[in-house]
Scaffold this motif. Structure first.
Motif, short mmCIF file in Angstrom:
data_model
loop_
_atom_site.label_atom_id
_atom_site.label_comp_id
_atom_site.label_asym_id
_atom_site.label_seq_id
_atom_site.Cartn_x
_atom_site.Cartn_y
_atom_site.Cartn_z
N PHE A 5 11.94 -4.72 9.21
CA PHE A 5 11.27 -4.92 7.93
C PHE A 5 10.48 -6.23 7.94
O PHE A 5 9.37 -6.29 7.41
N GLU A 6 11.03 -7.27 8.53
CA GLU A 6 10.32 -8.54 8.61
C GLU A 6 9.01 -8.37 9.38
O GLU A 6 7.95 -8.84 8.96
N THR A 7 9.06 -7.68 10.50
CA THR A 7 7.86 -7.41 11.29
C THR A 7 6.88 -6.57 10.48
O THR A 7 5.69 -6.84 10.45
N PHE A 8 7.40 -5.54 9.80
CA PHE A 8 6.57 -4.66 8.98
C PHE A 8 5.81 -5.45 7.92
O PHE A 8 4.59 -5.35 7.80
N ARG A 9 6.54 -6.25 7.15
CA ARG A 9 5.89 -6.96 6.03
C ARG A 9 4.85 -7.96 6.54
O ARG A 9 3.78 -8.11 5.94
N LEU A 10 5.14 -8.62 7.66
CA LEU A 10 4.18 -9.56 8.22
C LEU A 10 2.94 -8.83 8.75
O LEU A 10 1.82 -9.32 8.64
N GLY A 35 1.63 -5.20 -7.65
CA GLY A 35 2.94 -5.82 -7.61
C GLY A 35 3.78 -5.33 -6.45
O GLY A 35 4.51 -6.11 -5.81
N LEU A 36 3.71 -4.04 -6.16
CA LEU A 36 4.48 -3.48 -5.05
C LEU A 36 4.02 -4.08 -3.72
O LEU A 36 4.85 -4.44 -2.89
N GLU A 41 5.08 -7.67 0.82
CA GLU A 41 4.69 -8.82 1.64
C GLU A 41 5.66 -9.99 1.49
O GLU A 41 5.86 -10.75 2.42
N ALA A 42 6.27 -10.10 0.31
CA ALA A 42 7.24 -11.18 0.08
C ALA A 42 8.62 -10.83 0.65
O ALA A 42 9.48 -11.70 0.76
N GLY A 43 8.81 -9.57 0.99
CA GLY A 43 10.08 -9.15 1.56
C GLY A 43 11.15 -8.85 0.52
O GLY A 43 12.33 -8.78 0.85
N THR A 44 10.74 -8.62 -0.71
CA THR A 44 11.73 -8.36 -1.77
C THR A 44 11.95 -6.88 -2.05
O THR A 44 12.87 -6.53 -2.78
N THR A 45 11.12 -6.02 -1.48
CA THR A 45 11.33 -4.58 -1.64
C THR A 45 10.90 -3.87 -0.36
O THR A 45 10.04 -4.35 0.37
N LYS A 46 11.52 -2.73 -0.11
CA LYS A 46 11.22 -1.94 1.08
C LYS A 46 10.57 -0.63 0.64
O LYS A 46 11.12 0.08 -0.20
N PRO A 47 9.44 -0.29 1.22
CA PRO A 47 8.73 0.93 0.81
C PRO A 47 9.34 2.19 1.41
O PRO A 47 10.02 2.15 2.43
#
Length: 98
Positions: A5-10, A35-36, A41-47
Motif C-alpha cells: 500500500f505504501e508503494t501504491f500510494r506513492l 477527498g478520496l 495519497e496520505a495513506g489513510t484509506t485503501k481503495p
C-alpha cells in the motif's frame, strides 16, 4: 513483507505529478472524490480493486505500475529481448544440432 500500500500510494502521487494532474483532475478521471484521492495519497484509506483500475486508467498506466513502478514496461522490455535475442539463438542452436 513489503508494504504494497505504501508503494501504491506513492506511485499514485508520482504518476499524477508526472502527468501534471491535480488531485481534483485525477478524481474526475477516476470517477471518485477529490477527498478520496487525497486520503489514498496520505495513506489513510485503501481503495477497492475497481477503484485501483479506475485510477490507473485515469493516469493512463497499467494497474501493475501502481504497485511496481514501470512494471508493464519491464514486462514489455523482457518480451522484446526474448524475441530479438533469445529466439534467434535458440533457432540457430536447433538448426546446428538437428
Amino acid at each position: 513483507m513489503e508494504d504494497y500500500f505504501e508503494t501504491f500510494r506513492l506511485n499514485v502521487k508520482f504518476y499524477r505529478e508526472q502527468k501534471k494532474m491535480s488531485q481534483s483532475q485525477l478524481a474526475i478521471g477516476a470517477d471518485c472524490t477529490n477527498g478520496l484521492i487525497g486520503q489514498i495519497e496520505a495513506g489513510t484509506t485503501k481503495p477497492s480493486f475497481d477503484r485501483i483500475v479506475n485510477i490507473a486508467a485515469a493516469l493512463q498506466v497499467h494497474p501493475a505500475d501502481l504497485f511496481l513502478r514501470n512494471a508493464s514496461t519491464t514486462v514489455s522490455d523482457t518480451k522484446s529481448i526474448i524475441r530479438k535475442e533469445l529466439i534467434p539463438q535458440i533457432e540457430e542452436f536447433v538448426e546446428r544440432r538437428l
